[in-house]
Write an enzyme that holds these catalytic residues in place. Structure first.
Site, PDB file in Angstrom:
ATOM      1  N   HIS A  88       8.967   6.785   4.413  1.00  0.00           N
ATOM      2  CA  HIS A  88       8.402   7.405   5.616  1.00  0.00           C
ATOM      3  C   HIS A  88       8.032   6.283   6.570  1.00  0.00           C
ATOM      4  O   HIS A  88       7.485   5.263   6.171  1.00  0.00           O
ATOM      5  CB  HIS A  88       7.182   8.256   5.276  1.00  0.00           C
ATOM      6  CG  HIS A  88       6.202   7.589   4.370  1.00  0.00           C
ATOM      7  ND1 HIS A  88       6.408   7.475   3.003  1.00  0.00           N
ATOM      8  CD2 HIS A  88       5.023   6.970   4.622  1.00  0.00           C
ATOM      9  CE1 HIS A  88       5.403   6.824   2.466  1.00  0.00           C
ATOM     10  NE2 HIS A  88       4.543   6.497   3.417  1.00  0.00           N
ATOM     11  N   GLY A 104       0.784  -1.232   0.000  1.00  0.00           N
ATOM     12  CA  GLY A 104       0.000   0.000   0.000  1.00  0.00           C
ATOM     13  C   GLY A 104       0.812   1.277   0.000  1.00  0.00           C
ATOM     14  O   GLY A 104       0.291   2.334   0.366  1.00  0.00           O
TER      15      GLY A 104
HETATM   16  P1  5GP Z   1       1.900   5.186   2.357  1.00  0.00           P
HETATM   17  O1  5GP Z   1       0.523   4.840   1.832  1.00  0.00           O
HETATM   18  O2  5GP Z   1       2.815   5.609   1.230  1.00  0.00           O
HETATM   19  O3  5GP Z   1       2.515   4.162   3.254  1.00  0.00           O
HETATM   20  O4  5GP Z   1       1.684   6.453   3.294  1.00  0.00           O
HETATM   21  C1  5GP Z   1       1.447   7.722   2.801  1.00  0.00           C
HETATM   22  C2  5GP Z   1       0.755   8.485   3.887  1.00  0.00           C
HETATM   23  O5  5GP Z   1       0.809   9.871   3.580  1.00  0.00           O
HETATM   24  C3  5GP Z   1      -0.721   8.111   4.038  1.00  0.00           C
HETATM   25  O6  5GP Z   1      -0.957   7.625   5.360  1.00  0.00           O
HETATM   26  C4  5GP Z   1      -1.455   9.419   3.747  1.00  0.00           C
HETATM   27  O7  5GP Z   1      -2.581   9.622   4.571  1.00  0.00           O
HETATM   28  C5  5GP Z   1      -0.381  10.456   3.981  1.00  0.00           C
HETATM   29  N1  5GP Z   1      -0.544  11.662   3.184  1.00  0.00           N
HETATM   30  C6  5GP Z   1      -0.872  11.738   1.869  1.00  0.00           C
HETATM   31  N2  5GP Z   1      -0.882  13.021   1.472  1.00  0.00           N
HETATM   32  C7  5GP Z   1      -0.535  13.758   2.562  1.00  0.00           C
HETATM   33  C8  5GP Z   1      -0.367  15.166   2.778  1.00  0.00           C
HETATM   34  O8  5GP Z   1      -0.519  16.002   1.885  1.00  0.00           O
HETATM   35  N3  5GP Z   1      -0.002  15.570   4.028  1.00  0.00           N
HETATM   36  C9  5GP Z   1       0.194  14.669   5.049  1.00  0.00           C
HETATM   37  N4  5GP Z   1       0.542  15.167   6.244  1.00  0.00           N
HETATM   38  N5  5GP Z   1       0.047  13.342   4.884  1.00  0.00           N
HETATM   39  C10 5GP Z   1      -0.308  12.902   3.653  1.00  0.00           C
END
Ligand code: 5GP
Ligand code: ZN
Length: 114
Positions: A100, A93
């Site tokens: 991060h 996901g």
């Molecule tokens: P991944 O899905 O890549 O593991 O996590 C990406 C995370 O970034 C998600 O939990 C999503 O909610 C968060 N996210 C996406 N866009 C933004 C944003 O513009 N600002 C912040 N603070 N978080 C974001």
């Protein structure tokens, strides 16, 4: 990285709720929190996925985990418990391709995760 969301937040081009900043990493509140505490610990250096880590990044990744532990402690979850996790590529996901570390705490976290 011109079109990387997290590089833009680090550069101040897109707002973020910062909960920590230092020379090598930042931490922000997740915009769509999945737990009462949901922070993202993000290195200033653009690294797309865990697959792209190099030996010279070892200390940086250690700092990310130590920051997750510090933030968990700061919010009082040191003993209750918390989860710190990287999602990598499609089936896990990953949606932002700048590594991060998710820090989640404040509710029971199921295992195995979905
Ligand atoms: P991944 O899905 O890549 O593991 O996590 C990406 C995370 O970034 C998600 O939990 C999503 O909610 C968060 N996210 C996406 N866009 C933004 C944003 O513009 N600002 C912040 N603070 N978080 C974001
Ligand atoms: Zn980036």
């Amino acid at each position: 990285m011109a079109d990387c969301l997290f590089c833009k937040i680090i550069a101040g081009e897109i707002p973020g709720k910062f909960v920590h900043q230092d020379d090598e990493l930042i931490a922000i509140e997740d915009i769509n929190p999945q737990a009462p505490l949901h922070a993202l610990i993000i290195p200033r250096k653009h690294i797309a996925t865990l697959n792209d880590l190099k030996p010279e990044d070892d200390a940086l990744v250690g700092s990310m985990f130590r920051r997750a532990a510090a933030l968990a402690k700061q919010h009082g979850y040191e003993h209750r418990g918390y989860r710190a996790v990287f999602n990598t590529n499609r089936e896990a996901g990953q949606s932002v391709f700048h590594i991060h570390l998710h820090l989640l705490a404040g509710r029971g976290l199921a295992w195995p995760p979905g």
